[in-house]
Design an enzyme around this catalytic site. Structure first.
Site, PDB file in Angstrom:
ATOM      1  N   TYR A 184       0.828  -1.213   0.000  1.00 31.10           N
ATOM      2  CA  TYR A 184       0.000   0.000   0.000  1.00 31.10           C
ATOM      3  C   TYR A 184       0.860   1.260   0.000  1.00 31.10           C
ATOM      4  O   TYR A 184       0.417   2.327  -0.416  1.00 31.10           O
ATOM      5  CB  TYR A 184      -0.943   0.033   1.207  1.00 31.10           C
ATOM      6  N   ASP A 214      -4.614 -17.570   1.520  1.00 32.24           N
ATOM      7  CA  ASP A 214      -5.801 -18.132   0.863  1.00 32.24           C
ATOM      8  C   ASP A 214      -6.466 -19.170   1.774  1.00 32.24           C
ATOM      9  O   ASP A 214      -7.694 -19.207   1.907  1.00 32.24           O
ATOM     10  CB  ASP A 214      -5.480 -18.707  -0.526  1.00 32.24           C
TER      11      ASP A 214
HETATM   12 MG    MG Z   1      -5.177 -20.890  -3.264  1.00 29.76          MG
END
Ligand code: MG
Ligand code: MG
Lengths: 354, 354
Positions: free
Chosen positions: B142, B221
């Site tokens: 960022y 994830d």
């Molecule tokens: Mg993944």
């Protein structure tokens, strides 16, 4: 239609589930008078064991000259638990994606009516959810320049995108939206990232060619919330490699049935279809693996070649198996119905619909 | 203890909720013989209207010389809907974080027993969830170098971290874990990103100084999935700016009660405490805003100064208000109980516990 299909069963439950997908494709070929020619090749741990390579040249050659690849799963605990292993099964997957130029990953997520109770989300939240995620797969920060300073105290990754990389997947996503509910949501972080602003600019421009599709923008942090609060709002989601990794994995659990989720990875010339579940070594050879994700990957393969009616027949047969509870124990505890019985039912239903 | 507290009510419902937090802090001061000195200053749209600046120098000076900042909310539709606006309320927030060096953002998420039904997740999934996220707030992609090519066809953002930036927040997170359930989960993408590998190396090294804390690693994830599948597994989550943005917003909705979530942003010398909800302009002045997030931000302020017993008293009073359904309509539809009545009840309960 005549299709040459490379079958790469891979490791763990890969061979068992892929066998059912092949069985179902054969049923489709028979019913619709197509010719599907299957050729098998090695990938993953099993390929390392036999050739020393996770993605041998012979496999690559086969993939290059076939129309599509039906992929199983890769990964074996004997490599996971050996930190000294120089070659790993997963490298086979990355090499395949790269060598075949698979830049678009497609992950549909659907809340199956019969399985609404399985979701960690409440029934009323998930009911009717039917979305598909278009994730860019060969660009962005996962593939950008990586640096580590000499003293090891500073590390960086470059997140870069070109307009070209965005355009080609954007067209695919808009086309998908046209034959779905005509809504496309671009997920980015354009309030902060320069690369996201390029995504927004390019996608906004391309949207003019698809006037029947409604374009929405959503910041990735908000998308992570909306996926839980209201997943039915989504139709097609388009996003970059990193955000797609996170959002598609998040979305995969809302349906409560990871054993049912298929995926496609598509490039200019090649396409690979595979279940999103892994090799699940603990289940190998027990007949308990759910073949539906692999079977639905085969349906995506058919859709890729415009065989939509054929794909619809597979979907109908899968729905019927769920309705009649012809299911493996992952979705029906205490079920004694095996992987191949589920495949048999679905293939039979295609041969002899009610 | 004597504390100088800057109060920055800001826009929308900010002033209403902050007033209740102040009321509650005054009750604590009275009960525990502390001296809290409050000084108000302008921030956000209201500051632009009066001074032309979203974070005026006078406000900055006040923040610099006080012990802590109690912040309301900023944002006003008249600026959102004016694309030509050169100054925006949100710039006040970013400027404040930067000027005060607030590198650690802390976001606790708790499933309140009385509100389990409010969650989009099933009761049995969310019950008992009690986690806190330590997000790095002033580094990473960022804030990294942004580039756009001359032809506008390629854009990039640099995601960079130094060991120093990681160390200072890691110590804060380990210390928090020590007084909680002694589990710290580092969320990263170390299988792909160089900067994540630096996070992993630095945090693994620092863990040796906190032998009573169990360190876990989780790819981002997978974390996005686990937050839905099993949020009770988490105690303290430590992560970078981008992943923290996504995961903390995802986590904020699992409890089903965004009006109850507090946050802290902490630097070497300064600290700001604020509800995570925004200025919610539609609700302004109607007495329907939930003051609990702001009140719990005040409790975080007390904990920051080691006043744990005092903070616990606030938590107990808040729980009591929920139990007795002294709640605003966001969590109790048709409720006629106003923002200030909730504040009164909580302050009174601190003055006169049963
Ligand atoms: Mg993944
Ligand atoms: Mg956010």
């Amino acid at each position: 239609m005549k299709l040459n299909i490379a079958v790469l069963p891979g490791d763990g439950i890969g061979p068992e589930v892929t066998k059912q997908a092949k069985k179902v494709l054969e049923a489709v070929a028979h019913q619709f008078n197509h010719t599907f020619i299957f050729k098998e090749a090695l990938v993953g741990a099993v390929a390392i064991d036999k050739t020393g390579e996770p993605f041998p040249q012979e496999t690559m050659d086969l993939c290059l000259k076939t129309d599509a690849v039906l992929f199983g799963a890769i990964g074996d605990p004997k490599y996971d638990n050996d930190p000294s292993a120089k070659v790993r099964p997963e490298q086979g997957l990355l090499k395949m994606r790269k060598d075949l130029g698979l830049f678009t990953n497609i992950r549909p997520v659907k809340a199956f009516e019969q399985l609404l109770d399985k979701s960690p989300l409440k029934k009323e939240i998930i009911k009717g959810a039917d979305l598909t995620i278009y994730r860019e797969l060969t660009g962005g920060i996962y593939f950008g320049e990586k640096k580590i300073s000499k003293d090891g105290k500073t590390a960086s990754d470059l997140g870069e995108y070109s307009a070209y990389e965005i355009e080609r997947i954007a067209h695919a996503a808009f086309k998908a939206a046209q034959v779905r509910r005509k809504k496309l949501t671009l997920v980015d972080k354009a309030n902060v990232l320069e690369s996201s602003r390029l995504w927004r600019k390019v996608v906004t421009e391309i949207a003019k060619e698809y006037k029947d599709v409604e374009l929405h923008y959503l910041f990735v942090d908000n998308a992570a919330m909306q996926m839980i609060l209201n997943p039915t709002q989504f139709d097609v989601i388009l996003t970059d490699n990193l955000f797609g990794d996170i959002i598609s994995d998040e979305a995969s659990v809302i349906g409560g049935s990871i054993g049912l989720l298929a995926s496609a990875s598509i490039g200019e010339k090649h396409a690979v279809f595979e279940p999103i579940h892994g090799s699940y070594p603990q289940a190998t050879g027990k007949g308990i693996a759910n073949p539906i994700a692999s079977i639905l990957s085969a349906a995506m393969l058919l859709e890729h070649f415009g065989l939509n009616e054929e794909a619809a027949v597979i979907h109908k047969a899968v729905d019927k198996s769920l309705e009649l509870k012809i299911s493996t124990p992952d979705i029906l505890p205490d079920s004694k119905i095996t992987t191949s019985k589920v495949g048999d039912f679905i293939a039979d239903y295609i041969h002899y619909p009610e």
